[in-house]
Design an enzyme around this catalytic site. Structure first.
Site, PDB file in Angstrom:
ATOM      1  N   SER A  65       0.794  -1.231   0.000  1.00 22.87           N
ATOM      2  CA  SER A  65       0.000   0.000   0.000  1.00 22.87           C
ATOM      3  C   SER A  65       0.826   1.281   0.000  1.00 22.87           C
ATOM      4  CB  SER A  65      -0.963   0.010   1.193  1.00 22.87           C
ATOM      5  OG  SER A  65      -2.070  -0.823   0.936  1.00 22.87           O
ATOM      6  N   LYS A  68       0.075   3.709  -2.716  1.00 22.81           N
ATOM      7  CA  LYS A  68      -0.952   4.748  -2.578  1.00 22.81           C
ATOM      8  C   LYS A  68      -0.337   6.139  -2.425  1.00 22.81           C
ATOM      9  CE  LYS A  68      -4.636   1.860  -0.568  1.00 22.81           C
ATOM     10  NZ  LYS A  68      -3.981   0.569  -0.337  1.00 22.81           N
ATOM     11  N   ASP A 158      -9.439 -14.699  -1.162  1.00 26.54           N
ATOM     12  CA  ASP A 158      -9.575 -13.344  -0.610  1.00 26.54           C
ATOM     13  C   ASP A 158     -10.732 -12.559  -1.206  1.00 26.54           C
ATOM     14  OD1 ASP A 158      -7.397 -13.674   1.049  1.00 26.54           O
ATOM     15  OD2 ASP A 158      -5.971 -12.834  -0.377  1.00 26.54           O
ATOM     16  N   SER A 312      -6.148   3.183   4.366  1.00 26.45           N
ATOM     17  CA  SER A 312      -5.560   2.386   3.283  1.00 26.45           C
ATOM     18  C   SER A 312      -6.633   1.673   2.471  1.00 26.45           C
ATOM     19  CB  SER A 312      -4.568   1.363   3.854  1.00 26.45           C
ATOM     20  OG  SER A 312      -3.675   0.929   2.848  1.00 26.45           O
ATOM     21  N   ASN A 313      -7.534   2.477   1.908  1.00 30.26           N
ATOM     22  CA  ASN A 313      -8.694   1.955   1.193  1.00 30.26           C
ATOM     23  C   ASN A 313      -8.312   1.515  -0.220  1.00 30.26           C
ATOM     24  OD1 ASN A 313     -11.158   2.069  -0.510  1.00 30.26           O
ATOM     25  ND2 ASN A 313     -12.148   2.730   1.383  1.00 30.26           N
ATOM     26  N   ASN A 314      -8.301   0.210  -0.459  1.00 29.36           N
ATOM     27  CA  ASN A 314      -7.861  -0.336  -1.745  1.00 29.36           C
ATOM     28  C   ASN A 314      -8.789   0.018  -2.897  1.00 29.36           C
ATOM     29  OD1 ASN A 314      -5.533  -1.568  -0.752  1.00 29.36           O
ATOM     30  ND2 ASN A 314      -6.612  -3.442  -0.216  1.00 29.36           N
ATOM     31  N   THR A 425       1.454   3.047   5.807  1.00 25.58           N
ATOM     32  CA  THR A 425       1.761   1.641   6.036  1.00 25.58           C
ATOM     33  C   THR A 425       1.543   0.842   4.758  1.00 25.58           C
ATOM     34  OG1 THR A 425      -0.511   1.274   6.763  1.00 25.58           O
ATOM     35  CG2 THR A 425       1.117   1.752   8.471  1.00 25.58           C
ATOM     36  N   GLY A 426       2.037  -0.378   4.745  1.00 21.96           N
ATOM     37  CA  GLY A 426       1.819  -1.249   3.601  1.00 21.96           C
ATOM     38  C   GLY A 426       1.975  -2.707   3.992  1.00 21.96           C
ATOM     39  N   SER A 429       0.900 -10.239   1.451  1.00 17.51           N
ATOM     40  CA  SER A 429       1.551 -11.465   1.907  1.00 17.51           C
ATOM     41  C   SER A 429       3.067 -11.405   1.727  1.00 17.51           C
ATOM     42  CB  SER A 429       0.990 -12.668   1.131  1.00 17.51           C
ATOM     43  OG  SER A 429       1.573 -13.869   1.581  1.00 17.51           O
TER      44      SER A 429
END
Length: 473
Positions: A65, A68, A158, A312-314, A425-426, A429
């Protein structure tokens, strides 16, 4: 002359010593906490842009993320801080005796904030025209966006979760977090041994629920699971719900356009606008003969931007990318949005190296950025007119207020560290990242970027490293 030369050399060495000391101590900190091969770290002086320390700074890493930071900055410049998404309402046919003998059209541009309040505005617009009944169809025009609605690399397991939501030009948000293309399912206990009850926000939206859960005695473990079956519109509720407790989760919808149209139709019917039994919900472009009767505008980009970055809205990241692609290239898909992001980087003279973008959220494993490039972006953007909007949107470390601390509200919580890290933040996996601004022990401001891969306890190790680095600066 010789003495002057010697004095100049001595002064140069004296000024260089602190930087050399930084580099040496930071190098040890990085190696101890983050490792060597799978870590990239760059630190700059926030005022001058000078690189204080860099390790693997030009190594292309998965940013998660932290992407972003770029997609957000590009959106602020390309779309503009005052940009508003528009959702238009059209009709065709004739109105007689409160009946519309024709169709209702919804034309979207990707508004991630569209919600039930807006749906009610559509209903009121029809009612102002005297419409109480519709014989035709409810039709959605989502042609502003094209290509796959799913971000590249989303795993099958997911797809039910909010962070992997699909995006289209017609979508909806169930709350103020703007988790577009999701519904919220809340489960409530009933009698012990019986199935619990549930509610769906904004409404079922064309979904169906299979309630296989059971209410159990107070004090027993809550094992409720709320998921959507893969490639279907079926929400499955399983597990046990103790008396005295509730359970809530966000579930993605399989077809944002169609599901949003179902939600709009349900809202209209709740507002006493009836549809004929033969009416259908379909996707189709608005015909030339249709009449625009209402235009709904979102709040400006600047007012929704904080939610995008702090939480952190994807889905917002991918929607911004598609909107940029549509505006700049006339194609509202992720590849076009990625091209705009690349163009933006070039205009800022950022050292991109082998950067690569395939989405606007950072969700894909195919994205690549460098820590030197990220810190250069964060340095260059300081001179932009939209910098304050950008800066204030970043999570503030240790601030427990969700709207301020965001994804950093439970990190760097000690009194000595609160508010000293303001950063993005990010996580995907095997990848952790943190990039932004920090205040050293000296009081000076620094720009930093850290990306690590395949490191156990990634968040804890990044936080230990940043804490130690701040003490050293």
């Amino acid at each position: 002359m010789k003495k002057l030369t010697q004095l100049f050399v001595l002064l140069t060495l004296l000024f260089a010593l602190p930087l050399q000391g930084y580099a040496s101590s930071i190098k040890t900190t990085v190696a101890t906490n983050l490792g060597v091969d799978n870590a990239a770290v760059t630190i700059r002086d926030a005022k001058t842009g000078e690189i204080v320390y860099s390790h693997n700074g030009n190594k292309a890493m998965r940013p998660a993320s932290n992407l972003k930071l770029l997609s957000g900055a590009a959106a602020l410049e390309t779309l503009g801080v005052n940009y508003r998404f528009k959702t238009n309402l059209y009709i065709d046919g004739e109105i007689e005796n409160n009946v519309l003998f024709g169709n209702v059209y919804i034309e979207g541009s990707g508004d991630p904030t569209l919600n039930n309040v807006d749906f009610q505005e559509f209903s009121r617009a029809l009612q102002k025209l005297g419409i109480r009944s519709v014989t035709g169809n409810l039709i959605g025009d989502d042609s502003a966006f094209s290509g796959n609605t799913l971000s590249p690399g989303v795993e099958k397991e997911d797809e039910s979760y909010y962070f992997a939501a699909r995006t289209s030009a017609i979508t909806m948000s169930p709350n103020e977090d703007y988790d577009a293309s999701t519904v919220i399912v809340t489960v409530f206990p009933s009698k012990v041994g019986a199935a619990p009850t549930y509610g769906v926000t904004p409404n079922l939206s064309g979904m169906v629920v299979s309630n296989q859960a059971k209410t159990v005695k107070n004090g027993q473990k809550n094992t409720i699971s709320i998921k959507r079956s893969y490639n279907s519109n079926r929400i499955v509720i399983t597990g046990n719900l103790p008396v005295g407790s509730t359970s809530k989760d966000w579930v993605t919808v399989p077809n944002p356009t169609i599901n949003t149209l179902h939600a709009i139709k349900t809202s209209m019917m709740n507002m006493e606008i009836r549809f004929d039994k033969t009416s259908k919900i379909i996707r189709q472009q608005v015909p030339e003969q249709a009449r625009l009767v209402f235009s709904n505008e979102s709040k400006p980009l600047s007012q929704m931007f904080s939610v995008f970055m702090k939480l952190s809205n994807n889905s917002m990241g991918d929607i911004f990318a598609k909107a940029m692609g549509q505006q700049q290239y006339g194609v509202g898909d992720l590849p076009s949005g990625a091209n705009v992001m690349m163009d933006y980087s070039k205009t800022k003279n950022i050292s991109m190296g082998n950067w690569r973008f395939v989405d606007g959220s950072g969700l894909s494993n195919q994205n690549r950025m460098t820590s030197i490039g990220i810190t250069q972006l964060l340095y260059e953007i300081q001179s932009e007119p939209y910098y304050q909007t950008f800066y204030k949107s970043l999570p503030v470390a240790g601030n427990k207020e969700r709207s301020i601390g965001g994804t950093l509200r439970q990190r760097f919580t000690s009194t000595q560290l609160q508010g000293r890290v303001i950063a993005k933040t990010g996580y995907i996996s095997n990848v952790h990242a943190l990039s932004g601004y920090m205040k050293g022990e000296s009081g000076k401001q620094y720009i930093f970027s850290i990306m690590i891969e395949n490191r156990a306890n990634g968040i804890a190790n990044i936080d230990k490293a940043v804490t130690a680095i701040m003490k050293q600066l």
